[in-house]
Design a protein around this motif. Structure first.
Motif, PDB file in Angstrom:
ATOM      1  N   LEU A  80       0.960  -1.105  -0.046  1.00  0.00           N
ATOM      2  CA  LEU A  80      -0.103  -0.110  -0.054  1.00  0.00           C
ATOM      3  C   LEU A  80       0.725   1.400  -0.006  1.00  0.00           C
ATOM      4  O   LEU A  80       0.556   2.323  -0.047  1.00  0.00           O
ATOM      5  N   ALA A  81       2.172   1.026  -0.416  1.00  0.00           N
ATOM      6  CA  ALA A  81       3.174   2.157  -0.255  1.00  0.00           C
ATOM      7  C   ALA A  81       2.790   3.182  -1.333  1.00  0.00           C
ATOM      8  O   ALA A  81       2.447   2.662  -2.538  1.00  0.00           O
ATOM      9  N   GLY A  82       2.797   4.394  -0.855  1.00  0.00           N
ATOM     10  CA  GLY A  82       2.407   5.610  -1.741  1.00  0.00           C
ATOM     11  C   GLY A  82       0.798   5.669  -2.145  1.00  0.00           C
ATOM     12  O   GLY A  82       0.327   6.697  -2.889  1.00  0.00           O
ATOM     13  N   ARG A  83      -0.024   4.994  -1.470  1.00  0.00           N
ATOM     14  CA  ARG A  83      -1.406   4.775  -1.841  1.00  0.00           C
ATOM     15  C   ARG A  83      -2.276   5.876  -0.904  1.00  0.00           C
ATOM     16  O   ARG A  83      -3.289   6.408  -1.268  1.00  0.00           O
ATOM     17  N   PHE A  84      -1.723   5.952   0.463  1.00  0.00           N
ATOM     18  CA  PHE A  84      -2.676   6.625   1.228  1.00  0.00           C
ATOM     19  C   PHE A  84      -1.725   7.414   2.125  1.00  0.00           C
ATOM     20  O   PHE A  84      -0.683   6.916   2.656  1.00  0.00           O
ATOM     21  N   ARG A  85      -2.072   8.547   2.498  1.00  0.00           N
ATOM     22  CA  ARG A  85      -1.387   9.446   3.361  1.00  0.00           C
ATOM     23  C   ARG A  85      -1.362   9.420   4.752  1.00  0.00           C
ATOM     24  O   ARG A  85      -0.425   9.747   5.502  1.00  0.00           O
ATOM     25  N   ARG A  86      -2.552   8.981   5.059  1.00  0.00           N
ATOM     26  CA  ARG A  86      -3.031   9.175   6.286  1.00  0.00           C
ATOM     27  C   ARG A  86      -3.737   7.722   6.817  1.00  0.00           C
ATOM     28  O   ARG A  86      -4.348   7.265   6.019  1.00  0.00           O
ATOM     29  N   GLY A  87      -3.736   7.463   7.987  1.00  0.00           N
ATOM     30  CA  GLY A  87      -4.405   5.997   8.343  1.00  0.00           C
ATOM     31  C   GLY A  87      -4.594   6.067   9.830  1.00  0.00           C
ATOM     32  O   GLY A  87      -3.874   6.976  10.888  1.00  0.00           O
ATOM     33  N   LEU A  88      -5.101   4.839  10.452  1.00  0.00           N
ATOM     34  CA  LEU A  88      -5.527   4.676  11.801  1.00  0.00           C
ATOM     35  C   LEU A  88      -4.913   3.261  12.000  1.00  0.00           C
ATOM     36  O   LEU A  88      -5.285   2.435  11.265  1.00  0.00           O
ATOM     37  N   LEU A  89      -4.031   2.806  12.976  1.00  0.00           N
ATOM     38  CA  LEU A  89      -3.601   1.604  13.297  1.00  0.00           C
ATOM     39  C   LEU A  89      -4.261   1.245  14.721  1.00  0.00           C
ATOM     40  O   LEU A  89      -4.012   1.863  15.679  1.00  0.00           O
ATOM     41  N   PHE A  90      -4.961   0.131  14.541  1.00  0.00           N
ATOM     42  CA  PHE A  90      -5.511  -0.399  16.111  1.00  0.00           C
ATOM     43  C   PHE A  90      -4.848  -1.697  16.385  1.00  0.00           C
ATOM     44  O   PHE A  90      -5.249  -2.738  15.822  1.00  0.00           O
ATOM     45  N   PRO A  91      -3.792  -1.386  17.141  1.00  0.00           N
ATOM     46  CA  PRO A  91      -2.810  -2.558  17.434  1.00  0.00           C
ATOM     47  C   PRO A  91      -2.992  -3.778  18.276  1.00  0.00           C
ATOM     48  O   PRO A  91      -2.640  -4.879  17.800  1.00  0.00           O
ATOM     49  N   ASP A  92      -4.236  -3.577  18.787  1.00  0.00           N
ATOM     50  CA  ASP A  92      -4.521  -4.838  19.587  1.00  0.00           C
ATOM     51  C   ASP A  92      -5.783  -5.707  18.964  1.00  0.00           C
ATOM     52  O   ASP A  92      -6.328  -6.559  19.709  1.00  0.00           O
ATOM     53  N   GLU A  93      -6.094  -5.478  17.804  1.00  0.00           N
ATOM     54  CA  GLU A  93      -7.270  -6.149  17.133  1.00  0.00           C
ATOM     55  C   GLU A  93      -6.571  -7.231  16.523  1.00  0.00           C
ATOM     56  O   GLU A  93      -5.242  -7.316  16.301  1.00  0.00           O
ATOM     57  N   ALA A  94      -7.380  -8.301  15.770  1.00  0.00           N
ATOM     58  CA  ALA A  94      -6.890  -9.505  15.474  1.00  0.00           C
ATOM     59  C   ALA A  94      -7.919 -10.111  14.288  1.00  0.00           C
ATOM     60  O   ALA A  94      -8.948  -9.419  14.397  1.00  0.00           O
ATOM     61  N   HIS A  95      -7.393 -11.149  13.739  1.00  0.00           N
ATOM     62  CA  HIS A  95      -8.337 -11.912  12.844  1.00  0.00           C
ATOM     63  C   HIS A  95      -8.200 -13.295  12.655  1.00  0.00           C
ATOM     64  O   HIS A  95      -6.963 -13.520  12.984  1.00  0.00           O
ATOM     65  N   LEU A  96      -9.123 -14.026  12.367  1.00  0.00           N
ATOM     66  CA  LEU A  96      -8.935 -15.549  12.203  1.00  0.00           C
ATOM     67  C   LEU A  96      -9.673 -16.057  10.837  1.00  0.00           C
ATOM     68  O   LEU A  96     -10.689 -15.225  10.509  1.00  0.00           O
ATOM     69  N   ASP A  97      -9.499 -17.131  10.384  1.00  0.00           N
ATOM     70  CA  ASP A  97     -10.121 -17.625   9.436  1.00  0.00           C
ATOM     71  C   ASP A  97     -11.484 -18.544   9.979  1.00  0.00           C
ATOM     72  O   ASP A  97     -11.229 -19.496  10.800  1.00  0.00           O
ATOM     73  N   PRO A  98     -12.663 -17.994   9.679  1.00  0.00           N
ATOM     74  CA  PRO A  98     -13.674 -18.549  10.316  1.00  0.00           C
ATOM     75  C   PRO A  98     -14.037 -19.916  10.114  1.00  0.00           C
ATOM     76  O   PRO A  98     -14.210 -21.086  11.212  1.00  0.00           O
ATOM     77  N   ARG A  99     -13.584 -20.580   8.929  1.00  0.00           N
ATOM     78  CA  ARG A  99     -13.860 -21.901   8.542  1.00  0.00           C
ATOM     79  C   ARG A  99     -12.719 -22.739   9.080  1.00  0.00           C
ATOM     80  O   ARG A  99     -13.447 -23.845   9.521  1.00  0.00           O
ATOM     81  N   GLN A 100     -11.716 -21.996   8.886  1.00  0.00           N
ATOM     82  CA  GLN A 100     -10.688 -23.123   9.642  1.00  0.00           C
ATOM     83  C   GLN A 100     -11.046 -23.185  11.585  1.00  0.00           C
ATOM     84  O   GLN A 100     -10.758 -24.227  12.180  1.00  0.00           O
ATOM     85  N   ALA A 101     -11.321 -21.989  12.175  1.00  0.00           N
ATOM     86  CA  ALA A 101     -11.772 -22.094  13.476  1.00  0.00           C
ATOM     87  C   ALA A 101     -12.813 -22.903  13.782  1.00  0.00           C
ATOM     88  O   ALA A 101     -12.958 -23.829  14.832  1.00  0.00           O
ATOM     89  N   MET A 102     -13.898 -23.295  12.947  1.00  0.00           N
ATOM     90  CA  MET A 102     -14.959 -23.947  13.237  1.00  0.00           C
ATOM     91  C   MET A 102     -14.622 -25.280  13.117  1.00  0.00           C
ATOM     92  O   MET A 102     -15.030 -26.254  13.917  1.00  0.00           O
ATOM     93  N   ALA A 103     -13.911 -25.543  12.155  1.00  0.00           N
ATOM     94  CA  ALA A 103     -13.233 -26.981  11.858  1.00  0.00           C
ATOM     95  C   ALA A 103     -12.521 -27.310  13.241  1.00  0.00           C
ATOM     96  O   ALA A 103     -12.448 -28.525  13.502  1.00  0.00           O
ATOM     97  N   ALA A 104     -11.660 -26.618  13.589  1.00  0.00           N
ATOM     98  CA  ALA A 104     -10.727 -27.035  14.746  1.00  0.00           C
ATOM     99  C   ALA A 104     -11.646 -27.013  15.935  1.00  0.00           C
ATOM    100  O   ALA A 104     -11.259 -27.885  16.998  1.00  0.00           O
ATOM    101  N   LEU A 105     -12.665 -26.115  16.094  1.00  0.00           N
ATOM    102  CA  LEU A 105     -13.464 -26.168  17.414  1.00  0.00           C
ATOM    103  C   LEU A 105     -14.215 -27.607  17.412  1.00  0.00           C
ATOM    104  O   LEU A 105     -14.347 -28.249  18.449  1.00  0.00           O
ATOM    105  N   HIS A 106     -14.731 -27.974  16.040  1.00  0.00           N
ATOM    106  CA  HIS A 106     -15.384 -29.339  16.088  1.00  0.00           C
ATOM    107  C   HIS A 106     -14.313 -30.556  16.484  1.00  0.00           C
ATOM    108  O   HIS A 106     -14.815 -31.478  17.100  1.00  0.00           O
ATOM    109  N   ASP A 107     -13.010 -30.378  15.776  1.00  0.00           N
ATOM    110  CA  ASP A 107     -12.191 -31.457  16.099  1.00  0.00           C
ATOM    111  C   ASP A 107     -11.792 -31.599  17.653  1.00  0.00           C
ATOM    112  O   ASP A 107     -12.058 -32.805  18.041  1.00  0.00           O
TER     113      ASP A 107
END
Length: 283
Positions: A80-107
């Protein structure tokens, strides 16, 4: 069709305070249960130069972020270099892959002896002391309304992102969540409708146009999948855990399913097991 974003601070922009309060520990819970499946790199929020007012508005309605300039955006996400001048970083947030998460919970649950009966009408099941109803829009509850969401899965080797990225826009804000195998989840629309029909042409054009605005290489990406889901929501868009006889219902998670699921499950468990204690027992 879930994005799998564990982003309570970002969601506070349009959600009530309880969403932040209930969701702030979600990443820790998922990481402890499904170690190695949660990406904890934060969320980056950007806007085109003409939409910087949207960035200021977003910042004023949220917390847990710091402002980043063009140079830091390039360090965080080189593509994204050179495409946006300003932004906001929320450092404590996260993400996961829902399908992988559901399969792992099932197992994990199956390994402890939990039985799964797919394709079974639970309303015809009996012989249990307690039932937990998590059936969403299939529940019998006149207070619920449906909010339609549409998403795309794109594949391109020409874009690399380390974290979820939100692109602000006055009409159709977008989020992009990186997945494995050079895939990206692009979402998501919010339409007050209970229709679960295919993605509309308008929604697809808006999602693809916004993805292209984030990075032009998305214009050559393969459309791997389209998806539609109907989110169950109460009038205030807040979830509820309620007891009805021997049944405990969990519903109304709206667009915050994976974010609020740990807190809602904890509340349901406390409700179930507190009912199992004899009178006068300590909670």
């Amino acid at each position: 069709m879930a994005g799998g974003m564990l982003a309570p601070w970002c969601e506070r922009e349009s959600a009530e305070q309880p969403v932040l309060d209930l969701g702030r520990d979600a990443a820790d819970w998922w990481d402890s249960v499904l170690s190695g499946r949660v990406t904890r790199a934060g969320t980056l929020v950007v806007a085109a130069p003409r939409d910087t007012g949207e960035l200021d508005r977003f910042a004023s309605r949220t917390s847990g972020h710091r402002r980043v300039d063009e140079d830091e955006i390039a360090l965080l996400e080189p593509d994204l270099a050179g495409r946006f001048r300003r932004g906001l970083l929320f450092p404590d947030e996260a993400h996961l892959d829902p399908r992988q998460a559901m399969a792992a919970l099932h197992d994990r649950l199956a390994a402890t002896g939990v039985e799964f009966h797919f394709g079974t009408n639970a309303r015809h099941v009996s012989g249990f002391d307690r039932q937990i109803d998590c059936t969403g829009m299939a529940a019998v509850d006149d207070r619920l309304r449906g909010v339609r969401g549409e998403m795309l899965i794109l594949r391109t080797p020409d874009v690399s992102l380390s974290r979820a990225v939100r692109l602000l826009h006055p009409r159709f804000p977008l989020y992009v969540v990186p997945r494995a195998d050079t895939q990206f989840m692009i979402g998501a629309t919010m339409v007050e409708s209970q229709s679960a029909g295919p993605v509309t042409a308008r929604s697809m054009m808006e999602l693809l146009g916004a993805a292209y605005a984030l990075h032009p290489a998305f214009g050559e990406a393969e459309i791997v999948e389209t998806g539609v889901g109907v989110r169950p929501a109460f009038p205030d868009n807040l979830p509820r855990v309620e007891a009805r006889g021997t049944t405990v219902t969990i519903n109304g998670l709206y667009r915050h399913g994976f974010l609020l699921a740990p807190a809602m499950a904890r509340q349901a468990a406390e409700l179930v097991f507190s009912h199992d204690k004899p009178p006068g027992a300590r909670q």
